[in-house]
Design a protein around this motif. Structure first.
Motif, PDB file in Angstrom:
ATOM      1  N   GLN A  81      36.733  41.986  38.661  1.00 31.55           N
ATOM      2  CA  GLN A  81      37.536  42.925  37.880  1.00 31.55           C
ATOM      3  C   GLN A  81      38.706  43.441  38.715  1.00 31.55           C
ATOM      4  O   GLN A  81      39.834  43.532  38.218  1.00 31.55           O
ATOM      5  CB  GLN A  81      36.663  44.092  37.412  1.00 31.55           C
ATOM      6  CG  GLN A  81      37.395  45.064  36.507  1.00 31.55           C
ATOM      7  CD  GLN A  81      36.505  46.218  36.069  1.00 31.55           C
ATOM      8  OE1 GLN A  81      35.416  46.394  36.589  1.00 31.55           O
ATOM      9  NE2 GLN A  81      36.971  46.991  35.129  1.00 31.55           N
ATOM     10  N   GLN A  82      38.471  43.744  39.972  1.00 31.80           N
ATOM     11  CA  GLN A  82      39.556  44.231  40.830  1.00 31.80           C
ATOM     12  C   GLN A  82      40.589  43.138  41.066  1.00 31.80           C
ATOM     13  O   GLN A  82      41.795  43.408  41.090  1.00 31.80           O
ATOM     14  CB  GLN A  82      38.985  44.744  42.164  1.00 31.80           C
ATOM     15  CG  GLN A  82      38.257  46.065  42.028  1.00 31.80           C
ATOM     16  CD  GLN A  82      37.693  46.552  43.363  1.00 31.80           C
ATOM     17  OE1 GLN A  82      37.854  45.912  44.379  1.00 31.80           O
ATOM     18  NE2 GLN A  82      37.038  47.704  43.322  1.00 31.80           N
ATOM     19  N   VAL A  83      40.127  41.882  41.235  1.00 33.40           N
ATOM     20  CA  VAL A  83      41.058  40.759  41.414  1.00 33.40           C
ATOM     21  C   VAL A  83      41.937  40.625  40.172  1.00 33.40           C
ATOM     22  O   VAL A  83      43.156  40.431  40.266  1.00 33.40           O
ATOM     23  CB  VAL A  83      40.283  39.454  41.714  1.00 33.40           C
ATOM     24  CG1 VAL A  83      41.164  38.226  41.533  1.00 33.40           C
ATOM     25  CG2 VAL A  83      39.705  39.493  43.118  1.00 33.40           C
ATOM     26  N   THR A  84      41.315  40.750  38.997  1.00 29.74           N
ATOM     27  CA  THR A  84      42.069  40.651  37.745  1.00 29.74           C
ATOM     28  C   THR A  84      43.098  41.776  37.659  1.00 29.74           C
ATOM     29  O   THR A  84      44.264  41.539  37.282  1.00 29.74           O
ATOM     30  CB  THR A  84      41.106  40.711  36.547  1.00 29.74           C
ATOM     31  OG1 THR A  84      40.148  39.672  36.678  1.00 29.74           O
ATOM     32  CG2 THR A  84      41.839  40.544  35.236  1.00 29.74           C
ATOM     33  N   GLN A  85      42.680  42.985  38.020  1.00 27.78           N
ATOM     34  CA  GLN A  85      43.613  44.124  37.981  1.00 27.78           C
ATOM     35  C   GLN A  85      44.752  43.933  38.975  1.00 27.78           C
ATOM     36  O   GLN A  85      45.927  44.211  38.662  1.00 27.78           O
ATOM     37  CB  GLN A  85      42.865  45.437  38.292  1.00 27.78           C
ATOM     38  CG  GLN A  85      41.958  45.897  37.184  1.00 27.78           C
ATOM     39  CD  GLN A  85      41.155  47.127  37.585  1.00 27.78           C
ATOM     40  OE1 GLN A  85      41.150  47.542  38.724  1.00 27.78           O
ATOM     41  NE2 GLN A  85      40.450  47.687  36.600  1.00 27.78           N
ATOM     42  N   VAL A  86      44.427  43.423  40.156  1.00 25.50           N
ATOM     43  CA  VAL A  86      45.469  43.198  41.180  1.00 25.50           C
ATOM     44  C   VAL A  86      46.414  42.107  40.700  1.00 25.50           C
ATOM     45  O   VAL A  86      47.645  42.218  40.870  1.00 25.50           O
ATOM     46  CB  VAL A  86      44.815  42.849  42.541  1.00 25.50           C
ATOM     47  CG1 VAL A  86      45.835  42.305  43.525  1.00 25.50           C
ATOM     48  CG2 VAL A  86      44.118  44.067  43.115  1.00 25.50           C
ATOM     49  N   ARG A  87      45.890  41.049  40.072  1.00 29.03           N
ATOM     50  CA  ARG A  87      46.758  39.983  39.553  1.00 29.03           C
ATOM     51  C   ARG A  87      47.707  40.527  38.482  1.00 29.03           C
ATOM     52  O   ARG A  87      48.885  40.172  38.453  1.00 29.03           O
ATOM     53  CB  ARG A  87      45.899  38.848  38.971  1.00 29.03           C
ATOM     54  CG  ARG A  87      45.335  37.934  39.998  1.00 29.03           C
ATOM     55  CD  ARG A  87      44.611  36.769  39.364  1.00 29.03           C
ATOM     56  NE  ARG A  87      44.016  35.927  40.398  1.00 29.03           N
ATOM     57  CZ  ARG A  87      43.051  35.080  40.197  1.00 29.03           C
ATOM     58  NH1 ARG A  87      42.547  34.931  38.969  1.00 29.03           N
ATOM     59  NH2 ARG A  87      42.581  34.344  41.178  1.00 29.03           N
ATOM     60  N   GLU A  88      47.137  41.354  37.592  1.00 25.73           N
ATOM     61  CA  GLU A  88      47.978  41.942  36.547  1.00 25.73           C
ATOM     62  C   GLU A  88      49.077  42.813  37.167  1.00 25.73           C
ATOM     63  O   GLU A  88      50.242  42.737  36.760  1.00 25.73           O
ATOM     64  CB  GLU A  88      47.118  42.766  35.578  1.00 25.73           C
ATOM     65  CG  GLU A  88      46.245  41.958  34.649  1.00 25.73           C
ATOM     66  CD  GLU A  88      47.049  41.054  33.727  1.00 25.73           C
ATOM     67  OE1 GLU A  88      48.106  41.482  33.221  1.00 25.73           O
ATOM     68  OE2 GLU A  88      46.626  39.898  33.530  1.00 25.73           O
TER      69      GLU A  88
END
Length: 156
Positions: free
Chosen positions: A111-118
């Motif tokens: 989830q954090q990786v997804t948020q950082v990518r966004e």
């Protein structure tokens, strides 16, 4: 004759005394001796029974002791087995808990990786717009070109 008469009198007295003794004294004495002999025989028989009972009791006590020791060993063995099963159960529970924590941590990391990518896509899009603005020397309207920016985000 006097001697003969005395001798005969002594014989008569002896036989009377012997008859009296045989009739009145001898039977109670014989009964007392018989009762005493019977009591002694009963006492000896009771002693033999006591020895026999003691031997039987000792054998029974030894058997009970062996049985108690065997039962104690079985209980110790059962307790050790139960202890091992508790340890194995605790290990299994700990492994399940570790797997659950690991899965939760992985999901959180994803989830954090997804948020950082966004966030990175937004920053790249913003930088691209600023770069294009610098290149064109004019301001690009982000709302007008939202479709273009979303396409850029998807490509990144």
């Amino acid at each position: 004759m006097n001697l003969n008469a005395t001798l005969i009198a002594q014989f008569v007295v002896f036989f009377i005394l012997a008859g009296f003794t045989m009739k009145f004294v001898w039977p109670p004495l014989m009964n007392a001796l018989d009762e005493r002999a019977k009591k002694i025989a009963d006492g000896l028989a009771a002693a033999e029974r006591g020895k026999s009972d003691l031997a039987v009791a000792e054998k029974r006590a030894q058997a009970e002791l062996a049985s108690a020791q065997e039962a104690g060993q079985k209980r110790i063995s059962d307790a050790e087995k139960r202890g091992q099963s508790i340890i194995e159960e605790a290990k299994k529970t700990a492994a399940e808990e570790a797997a659950r924590i690991l899965a939760a941590a992985k999901a959180d990391a994803d989830q954090q990786v997804t948020q950082v990518r966004e966030a990175l896509r937004d920053q790249v899009a913003t930088l691209a717009v600023k770069g294009a603005e610098q290149i064109l020397k004019r301001e690009v309207n982000a709302t007008v070109h939202a479709d273009l920016l979303n396409q850029l985000k998807a490509e990144l």
